[in-house]
Design a protein around this motif. Sequence first.
Motif, mmCIF file in Angstrom:
data_model
loop_
_atom_site.group_PDB
_atom_site.id
_atom_site.type_symbol
_atom_site.label_atom_id
_atom_site.label_comp_id
_atom_site.label_asym_id
_atom_site.label_seq_id
_atom_site.Cartn_x
_atom_site.Cartn_y
_atom_site.Cartn_z
ATOM 1 N N TYR A 379 96.553 43.873 -10.968
ATOM 2 C CA TYR A 379 95.456 44.291 -10.600
ATOM 3 C C TYR A 379 95.150 45.290 -11.423
ATOM 4 O O TYR A 379 93.882 45.087 -12.104
ATOM 5 C CB TYR A 379 95.535 45.385 -9.204
ATOM 6 C CG TYR A 379 94.469 46.056 -8.414
ATOM 7 C CD1 TYR A 379 93.864 45.250 -7.730
ATOM 8 C CD2 TYR A 379 94.628 47.064 -8.633
ATOM 9 C CE1 TYR A 379 92.802 45.858 -7.228
ATOM 10 C CE2 TYR A 379 93.590 47.923 -8.037
ATOM 11 C CZ TYR A 379 92.839 47.132 -7.597
ATOM 12 O OH TYR A 379 91.340 47.666 -6.921
ATOM 13 N N TYR A 380 95.988 46.441 -12.461
ATOM 14 C CA TYR A 380 95.117 47.234 -12.939
ATOM 15 C C TYR A 380 95.025 46.356 -14.449
ATOM 16 O O TYR A 380 93.443 46.217 -14.880
ATOM 17 C CB TYR A 380 96.240 48.132 -13.861
ATOM 18 C CG TYR A 380 96.129 49.182 -12.496
ATOM 19 C CD1 TYR A 380 95.918 50.475 -12.035
ATOM 20 C CD2 TYR A 380 97.599 48.618 -11.194
ATOM 21 C CE1 TYR A 380 95.595 50.460 -11.044
ATOM 22 C CE2 TYR A 380 97.837 49.968 -10.301
ATOM 23 C CZ TYR A 380 96.572 51.089 -9.788
ATOM 24 O OH TYR A 380 96.912 52.407 -9.330
ATOM 25 N N SER A 647 95.244 30.687 -12.928
ATOM 26 C CA SER A 647 93.771 31.247 -12.818
ATOM 27 C C SER A 647 92.774 30.947 -11.310
ATOM 28 O O SER A 647 93.136 29.970 -11.250
ATOM 29 C CB SER A 647 92.206 30.798 -14.012
ATOM 30 O OG SER A 647 93.620 30.273 -15.402
ATOM 31 N N HIS A 648 92.594 32.275 -10.972
ATOM 32 C CA HIS A 648 91.822 32.478 -9.969
ATOM 33 C C HIS A 648 89.986 32.607 -9.703
ATOM 34 O O HIS A 648 89.687 33.455 -10.186
ATOM 35 C CB HIS A 648 92.641 33.733 -8.764
ATOM 36 C CG HIS A 648 94.181 32.814 -7.858
ATOM 37 N ND1 HIS A 648 94.278 33.159 -7.115
ATOM 38 C CD2 HIS A 648 93.853 32.444 -9.167
ATOM 39 C CE1 HIS A 648 95.444 32.894 -7.461
ATOM 40 N NE2 HIS A 648 95.881 32.006 -8.354
ATOM 41 N N ILE A 649 89.297 32.361 -9.260
ATOM 42 C CA ILE A 649 87.974 32.153 -8.810
ATOM 43 C C ILE A 649 87.493 32.514 -7.321
ATOM 44 O O ILE A 649 88.159 31.630 -6.235
ATOM 45 C CB ILE A 649 86.530 31.521 -9.338
ATOM 46 C CG1 ILE A 649 87.028 31.669 -10.747
ATOM 47 C CG2 ILE A 649 85.739 31.022 -9.035
ATOM 48 C CD1 ILE A 649 86.134 30.306 -11.449
ATOM 49 N N GLY A 688 100.409 33.117 -0.137
ATOM 50 C CA GLY A 688 99.811 34.082 -0.626
ATOM 51 C C GLY A 688 98.986 34.778 -1.369
ATOM 52 O O GLY A 688 98.353 35.618 -1.551
ATOM 53 N N ILE A 689 98.072 33.621 -0.969
ATOM 54 C CA ILE A 689 96.281 34.202 -1.498
ATOM 55 C C ILE A 689 96.222 35.174 0.115
ATOM 56 O O ILE A 689 95.353 35.902 -0.466
ATOM 57 C CB ILE A 689 95.128 33.300 -1.917
ATOM 58 C CG1 ILE A 689 95.854 32.418 -2.694
ATOM 59 C CG2 ILE A 689 93.995 33.749 -1.648
ATOM 60 C CD1 ILE A 689 94.936 31.264 -3.150
ATOM 61 N N ALA A 690 96.140 34.833 1.171
ATOM 62 C CA ALA A 690 95.571 35.708 2.408
ATOM 63 C C ALA A 690 95.710 36.765 1.988
ATOM 64 O O ALA A 690 95.587 37.297 2.484
ATOM 65 C CB ALA A 690 96.113 34.266 3.843
ATOM 66 N N GLN A 691 97.602 37.142 1.936
ATOM 67 C CA GLN A 691 97.828 37.708 1.825
ATOM 68 C C GLN A 691 96.935 39.019 0.835
ATOM 69 O O GLN A 691 97.686 40.943 0.797
ATOM 70 C CB GLN A 691 99.164 38.213 1.564
ATOM 71 C CG GLN A 691 100.199 37.547 3.007
ATOM 72 C CD GLN A 691 101.474 37.414 2.969
ATOM 73 O OE1 GLN A 691 102.126 37.404 1.847
ATOM 74 N NE2 GLN A 691 102.630 37.624 4.280
ATOM 75 N N GLY A 692 96.721 38.214 -0.755
ATOM 76 C CA GLY A 692 96.672 39.296 -1.842
ATOM 77 C C GLY A 692 94.797 39.448 -1.197
ATOM 78 O O GLY A 692 94.155 40.502 -1.042
ATOM 79 N N ILE A 693 94.077 38.406 -0.486
ATOM 80 C CA ILE A 693 93.302 39.069 0.118
ATOM 81 C C ILE A 693 93.083 39.721 1.235
ATOM 82 O O ILE A 693 92.190 40.627 1.481
ATOM 83 C CB ILE A 693 92.410 37.092 0.623
ATOM 84 C CG1 ILE A 693 92.008 36.496 -0.415
ATOM 85 C CG2 ILE A 693 90.972 37.924 2.017
ATOM 86 C CD1 ILE A 693 91.259 35.707 0.269
ATOM 87 N N GLY A 754 97.714 36.687 -7.892
ATOM 88 C CA GLY A 754 96.413 36.307 -8.688
ATOM 89 C C GLY A 754 95.154 37.240 -7.609
ATOM 90 O O GLY A 754 94.032 36.700 -8.853
ATOM 91 N N SER A 755 95.492 37.257 -6.377
ATOM 92 C CA SER A 755 94.435 36.936 -5.680
ATOM 93 C C SER A 755 93.530 38.052 -5.679
ATOM 94 O O SER A 755 92.319 38.348 -5.258
ATOM 95 C CB SER A 755 94.555 36.263 -4.548
ATOM 96 O OG SER A 755 95.508 37.178 -3.585
ATOM 97 N N ALA A 756 94.727 39.719 -5.165
ATOM 98 C CA ALA A 756 94.056 40.757 -4.616
ATOM 99 C C ALA A 756 92.338 41.274 -5.853
ATOM 100 O O ALA A 756 91.251 41.132 -5.594
ATOM 101 C CB ALA A 756 94.650 42.257 -4.511
ATOM 102 N N GLN A 757 92.998 40.900 -7.246
ATOM 103 C CA GLN A 757 92.202 41.935 -8.222
ATOM 104 C C GLN A 757 90.747 40.507 -9.028
ATOM 105 O O GLN A 757 89.132 41.050 -8.419
ATOM 106 C CB GLN A 757 92.551 42.077 -9.454
ATOM 107 C CG GLN A 757 93.522 40.811 -10.034
ATOM 108 C CD GLN A 757 94.760 40.734 -10.020
ATOM 109 O OE1 GLN A 757 95.205 41.351 -8.476
ATOM 110 N NE2 GLN A 757 95.361 39.664 -10.264
#
Lengths: 794, 167
Positions: A379-380, A647-649, A688-693, A754-757
Amino acid sequence: MTATMSQVGGIVRRKEDPALIQGRGVYVDDIKLNGELTAAFVRSPFARARITSIDTSAALAIPGVRAVYTIEDVRSLGPLLAQIPIGKLRPLLADGVVNHVGEAVAMVVAENRYQAQDAAEAVLVEYDQLPASVGLKFSATDEVKIHDDLDSNILHTWVSHDWWPGVFELEDHRPAIAAAKERDDVVIVSQEMVNQRLIPVAIEPRAVLADWSHGYDRVTLYTSSQIPHAVAGAIAKTFGLPVNGVHVIAPEVGGGFGCKLNVYPDEVLVCFASHKLEAPVRWTETRREAGYSTIHGRGWIGTATITGTRDGEILGYELDALADMGAYSQNFTVAIPVLGLYVASGQYNIPLAWSVKCVATNTQTTDAYRGAGRPEAAYYLERAIDMFATEIGMHPGDVRKKNFFKKEDFPATVPIGLTMDSGDYVTNLDKLLESSDYAGLKAMQTQARSEGRYVGVGLSTYVEVCGFGPSILAEFGFGWDGYGLPSSFSGSGLVRINPDGSATVFIGTGPSGQGHETTWAQIVSDRLGIAMEMIRVAHGDTTDSPMGIGTFGSRSAAVDGAATYEAAEKVRSKASELVAHMLEASAEDVRFADGGAHIVGTPGHKVTWAEIAEVAYKPHKGPEGMEAGLEAHAVFSPGNATWPFGSHIAVVEVDVETGNVDILRYLAMDDCGNVINPMIVDGQLHGGIAQGIGQALFEEAVYDENGNLLSGSLVDYPLPTASDLPMFELDRTVTPTDVNPLGVKGIGEAGTIGSAQTLVNAVVDALSPLGVKHIDMPMRPKKVWQAIQDAQEA
Amino acid sequence: MKVSMTVNGRLVNGDVEPRTLLVHFIREELALTGTHIGCETSYCGACTVHVDGEATKSCTMLAVQAEGADIMTIEGMAKGDELHPVQEGFWERHGLQCGYCTPGMIMSGAALIAANPSPTEDEIRHGIEGNLCRCTGYHNIVKSIEYAAAKMRGETPPPADWEEVSA
């Protein structure tokens, strides 16, 4: 019966599902034992207080109440064991003082839950309230020191160039970065950011049920755990038993995400009570209680700084952060930031200066939550890279690619001295930029802006680390030595061919929905040609299974899967000798497929697994001198960790009138090496993505200044619902690892890392015309709206 | 207090404490443990059952309030070896991981399709927003319900993600 032959890489429906979709799955709370009693806890209303008296007489007078225990009853057992015992260990029940709201002060045991709850309310505890230390920055000042017997609230500081003294002699990059900052041609971006505290919220609350058998000198503990063997070790060490005197069973586990990767005081206390009361004792946490009785995760505040040139060369990345440990240290608590340090410089070949202070506060303990240190690190770094790209006006993909380790750099050594196994970051990112039509998305954004709509496109890349090895890491805490089990984080698998030709596979993992029964059966079916339906995979039982480390850190397939592969290879080798004897051929010519074996080139010349098994178990029918039976155990100790990446978008639209964020699209290009079951791998990414979101948009564990948890129920701790999320558009690149024979890397946490940021980058991109440069998570509407107002005023 | 109701087609009687929740009656008196408890605030939906055909959160209803009602739990959905189409959909489309929210999710999905045989993706997402899942990100749950709705309409279900990839 159908005979499904599976190959690694194939799609098969899960073996787990028929029971679960019919409501026949057995979780801890579904198990009932004769004569069982129920426990309830008396919990502290204060974040920090001295206990002046505990009066249990009224509680004990309630019909059906069998006992009320306090620290006086259990002090001799010592504090709760921790794998990383840095900081203050948690007493089994509060010992003279309480240090967070909800800390357990007494345990009531009664014949049913209603009596137990009534009795818990009848225990009278008197407190002298003490000033609490809540809030990372305040706690770090030591103005209110939490524990009398510790020098400081700062328990440890992880520093990138000096994190494992005596093993790595590393260069301190800070002087070079300081020098770079003096140059005329550099740009410096720096931002303080919060990576907020989260509550894991497995939908199954934790539950425990202990049954101490005096005659057998053995205690059986059913517990909703990711690490049954470690729990068995901890119980054994606490009660002075050999570990074979503790039988831990983790049946179906209803989600873990790290919060069941721990040893908890209730696990010890129900064993104690069962021993004393000579009856099974159960406790199931309520959802509100879970905020006090199960670990939290994340909770960092830090300043990320990038120094680089205007053409995108990064000359230094610095992170100075505080990480919230809570009041007591449990399993890995103080070690969680080191997992972030592993990936502190991400995919980039750049100078690194990283310092994270682990700070005690009067709050619930923090520990591993999906990603555990790595989402914080990603994230940072990835927020800072995006700010840097914006500042120099460069394509965020180009900045990343310019600083990536290149394919030819692998194996690549990172600034903290570790070596990454394999990677092809440029190909991965380019494939996503192309498949997403990134340029088209940006054109759509421009069009939307001309219509007064605020659309944003966010990009992030990441590198993960899983399947920790090598074995020497055990001397740095990567084992279960703290629980009396000297061990490294190896994997284990035992493949047994039964006399009827079916196979039973025993594994050392502790799955909570990852589909191990299916995936492991695929590994064995692939090697031995046994039908999926004829393979049963057993796990989560410390008497059945070989010594196992459990399931966490995306380690299971890469470590225990590899062990099972090797065990299957051993079985295959011996079975080849048996088949060669049966078919009068050479062992090298034996091939396994379609439920049996044949000789290469003559498919009709074959035997079934039932026939092979009979010869194995009747040695007079087999090769002379061969040991009877057909099973093998393997332990796989990886020579290195594995390093997945991706990589995520995200494409979002922000309603600037309300601050509401709508996710229009979410695309991910992940690389976890070889894939055993693509359906299961994609499912891991979805979750995993859902938890980052969830972290990016909704979730936050909120304490007030007095240390009251304001978000202890699902009413005030919002999880993502189906209507909050889009369909995920997934694709992958495949860069195998040579660390294990399967070439797999691990996928359990990648989506979260990969997802929160990615979401924050997208929202900031959407609002950049309004001057917004950063919004701290969770980006709930009010906060987004406020950020817009603040930017407009500035 | 005495209570009687029909559960999965069988008449059952009980003698319960007045404060006994319907979910506790189902799980503990009837030993039907497929109905789960995930919270106490009716937010998670793990305890969803059908009460007189309506999807209902059984943790926010007292057992005595179900006097005379017709209850269906997850255990009553399959007919012998034949799965209910929603159960089949969850298996075919990987609609579950840990399985804890699954019974409630299936009960909500079945009620949703009963009320709206041709739900859009958006209608499915809104229809199950009272059921929380922490594992799947809902992606495959939506696909599972789409599969079931198509089957129940007598149509061929839309292809799975992985079938589209291989096509």
